[in-house]
Design a protein around this motif. Structure first.
Motif, PDB file in Angstrom:
ATOM      1  N   UNK A  14       0.841  -1.211   0.000  1.00 46.07           N
ATOM      2  CA  UNK A  14       0.000   0.000   0.000  1.00 46.07           C
ATOM      3  C   UNK A  14       0.871   1.253   0.000  1.00 46.07           C
ATOM      4  N   UNK A  15       1.948   1.218   0.774  1.00 44.01           N
ATOM      5  CA  UNK A  15       2.873   2.345   0.835  1.00 44.01           C
ATOM      6  C   UNK A  15       3.510   2.584  -0.540  1.00 44.01           C
ATOM      7  N   UNK A  16       3.937   1.518  -1.184  1.00 42.96           N
ATOM      8  CA  UNK A  16       4.529   1.626  -2.524  1.00 42.96           C
ATOM      9  C   UNK A  16       3.500   2.202  -3.494  1.00 42.96           C
ATOM     10  N   UNK A  17       2.283   1.721  -3.427  1.00 43.64           N
ATOM     11  CA  UNK A  17       1.211   2.203  -4.313  1.00 43.64           C
ATOM     12  C   UNK A  17       0.933   3.687  -4.073  1.00 43.64           C
ATOM     13  N   UNK A  18       0.863   4.091  -2.803  1.00 45.84           N
ATOM     14  CA  UNK A  18       0.613   5.502  -2.472  1.00 45.84           C
ATOM     15  C   UNK A  18       1.767   6.379  -2.957  1.00 45.84           C
ATOM     16  N   UNK A  19       2.990   5.911  -2.768  1.00 48.75           N
ATOM     17  CA  UNK A  19       4.145   6.661  -3.247  1.00 48.75           C
ATOM     18  C   UNK A  19       4.165   6.756  -4.759  1.00 48.75           C
ATOM     19  N   UNK A  20       3.818   5.677  -5.420  1.00 57.45           N
ATOM     20  CA  UNK A  20       3.773   5.631  -6.888  1.00 57.45           C
ATOM     21  C   UNK A  20       2.837   6.698  -7.447  1.00 57.45           C
ATOM     22  N   UNK A  21       1.696   6.872  -6.800  1.00 59.22           N
ATOM     23  CA  UNK A  21       0.689   7.833  -7.255  1.00 59.22           C
ATOM     24  C   UNK A  21       0.835   9.208  -6.605  1.00 59.22           C
ATOM     25  N   UNK A  22       1.888   9.396  -5.795  1.00 61.72           N
ATOM     26  CA  UNK A  22       2.087  10.640  -5.059  1.00 61.72           C
ATOM     27  C   UNK A  22       0.825  10.998  -4.275  1.00 61.72           C
TER      28      UNK A  22
ATOM     29  N   UNK B 165       7.412  14.119  -1.629  1.00 59.29           N
ATOM     30  CA  UNK B 165       6.376  13.529  -2.493  1.00 59.29           C
ATOM     31  C   UNK B 165       5.458  14.599  -3.071  1.00 59.29           C
ATOM     32  N   UNK B 166       5.161  15.634  -2.308  1.00 56.35           N
ATOM     33  CA  UNK B 166       4.328  16.734  -2.817  1.00 56.35           C
ATOM     34  C   UNK B 166       5.033  17.439  -3.971  1.00 56.35           C
ATOM     35  N   UNK B 167       6.329  17.653  -3.808  1.00 52.95           N
ATOM     36  CA  UNK B 167       7.131  18.271  -4.859  1.00 52.95           C
ATOM     37  C   UNK B 167       7.103  17.437  -6.141  1.00 52.95           C
ATOM     38  N   UNK B 168       7.266  16.130  -5.990  1.00 55.24           N
ATOM     39  CA  UNK B 168       7.224  15.243  -7.154  1.00 55.24           C
ATOM     40  C   UNK B 168       5.857  15.333  -7.836  1.00 55.24           C
ATOM     41  N   UNK B 169       4.805  15.265  -7.035  1.00 54.95           N
ATOM     42  CA  UNK B 169       3.451  15.335  -7.580  1.00 54.95           C
ATOM     43  C   UNK B 169       3.221  16.656  -8.305  1.00 54.95           C
ATOM     44  N   UNK B 170       3.562  17.763  -7.649  1.00 54.81           N
ATOM     45  CA  UNK B 170       3.294  19.089  -8.199  1.00 54.81           C
ATOM     46  C   UNK B 170       4.132  19.402  -9.430  1.00 54.81           C
ATOM     47  N   UNK B 171       5.299  18.760  -9.548  1.00 57.59           N
ATOM     48  CA  UNK B 171       6.164  19.012 -10.701  1.00 57.59           C
ATOM     49  C   UNK B 171       5.817  18.128 -11.895  1.00 57.59           C
ATOM     50  N   UNK B 172       4.847  17.216 -11.709  1.00 56.09           N
ATOM     51  CA  UNK B 172       4.472  16.319 -12.802  1.00 56.09           C
ATOM     52  C   UNK B 172       5.521  15.253 -13.063  1.00 56.09           C
ATOM     53  N   UNK B 173       6.257  14.879 -12.032  1.00 60.08           N
ATOM     54  CA  UNK B 173       7.323  13.883 -12.168  1.00 60.08           C
ATOM     55  C   UNK B 173       6.763  12.555 -12.675  1.00 60.08           C
ATOM     56  N   UNK B 174       7.599  11.828 -13.373  1.00 55.15           N
ATOM     57  CA  UNK B 174       7.255  10.488 -13.840  1.00 55.15           C
ATOM     58  C   UNK B 174       6.923   9.619 -12.632  1.00 55.15           C
ATOM     59  N   UNK B 175       5.932   8.764 -12.768  1.00 59.19           N
ATOM     60  CA  UNK B 175       5.553   7.887 -11.665  1.00 59.19           C
ATOM     61  C   UNK B 175       6.702   6.939 -11.325  1.00 59.19           C
ATOM     62  N   UNK B 176       6.807   6.612 -10.045  1.00 57.02           N
ATOM     63  CA  UNK B 176       7.861   5.726  -9.571  1.00 57.02           C
ATOM     64  C   UNK B 176       7.571   4.277  -9.959  1.00 57.02           C
ATOM     65  N   UNK B 177       8.595   3.483 -10.007  1.00 59.13           N
ATOM     66  CA  UNK B 177       8.499   2.054 -10.271  1.00 59.13           C
ATOM     67  C   UNK B 177       7.863   1.369  -9.045  1.00 59.13           C
ATOM     68  N   UNK B 178       6.964   0.423  -9.267  1.00 60.28           N
ATOM     69  CA  UNK B 178       6.321  -0.266  -8.143  1.00 60.28           C
ATOM     70  C   UNK B 178       6.906  -1.656  -7.869  1.00 60.28           C
ATOM     71  N   UNK B 179       7.847  -2.086  -8.680  1.00 58.57           N
ATOM     72  CA  UNK B 179       8.422  -3.420  -8.481  1.00 58.57           C
ATOM     73  C   UNK B 179       9.113  -3.497  -7.126  1.00 58.57           C
ATOM     74  N   UNK B 180       8.897  -4.606  -6.430  1.00 58.26           N
ATOM     75  CA  UNK B 180       9.498  -4.785  -5.112  1.00 58.26           C
ATOM     76  C   UNK B 180       9.779  -6.268  -4.887  1.00 58.26           C
ATOM     77  N   UNK B 181      10.942  -6.554  -4.348  1.00 55.24           N
ATOM     78  CA  UNK B 181      11.318  -7.917  -3.996  1.00 55.24           C
ATOM     79  C   UNK B 181      11.415  -7.975  -2.472  1.00 55.24           C
ATOM     80  N   UNK B 182      10.429  -8.629  -1.851  1.00 53.10           N
ATOM     81  CA  UNK B 182      10.383  -8.731  -0.395  1.00 53.10           C
ATOM     82  C   UNK B 182      11.338  -9.829   0.063  1.00 53.10           C
TER      83      UNK B 182
END
Length: 129
Positions: free
Chosen positions: A15-23, A59-76
């Motif tokens: 969920x954290x990765x998903x939230x970060x991905x979407x800012x 994260x607000x800065x990334x969102x407001x600047x229109x930054x490319x979405x982050x990668x969601x791949x994760x190896x637990x």
């Protein structure tokens, strides 16, 4: 040593990765504690340290600047609870402003009101992916 992955901890970090991905600042706020502390070891060995407000501003800065979405791949690698504290080790490849880099995250979580939240995040940026 073989270990099983604690499903609630994995779900929380996903969920954290998903939230970060979407800012998604509201989503991030629900998953981080107000006393959050992040320590990141950079490839040159220097430390970058952030608190909750600085992390949310990032994260607000990334969102407001229109930054490319982050990668969601994760190896637990690990997700376990010991004496009431959750610990998750996860490896990711992300671009945090310096190109795609391999980063190993060690997250510490505590349960509050039936929900796990991250209160410490230690990361080692291993370099270019």
């Amino acid at each position: 040593m073989e270990t099983s992955l604690h499903s609630q901890l994995v779900a929380t970090v996903q969920k954290l990765i998903h939230a970060g991905y979407h800012y998604d600042l509201d989503g991030l706020a629900a998953l981080y504690t107000p006393d959050l502390r992040i320590v990141m070891v950079q490839p040159d060995g220097t430390l970058a340290c952030f608190d909750y407000a600085q992390n949310m501003a990032f994260f607000k800065n990334l969102r407001d600047s229109g930054a490319t979405l982050l990668n969601t791949a994760a190896l637990f690698k690990l997700a376990e609870v010991q004496e009431g504290i959750g610990h998750v080790l996860v490896e990711r490849t992300m671009n945090l402003g310096n190109g795609e880099q391999r980063i190993v995250f060690s997250l510490m979580l505590r349960e509050t009101g039936g929900q796990w939240q991250v209160f410490r995040e230690h990361a080692v940026v291993c370099g270019k992916a």
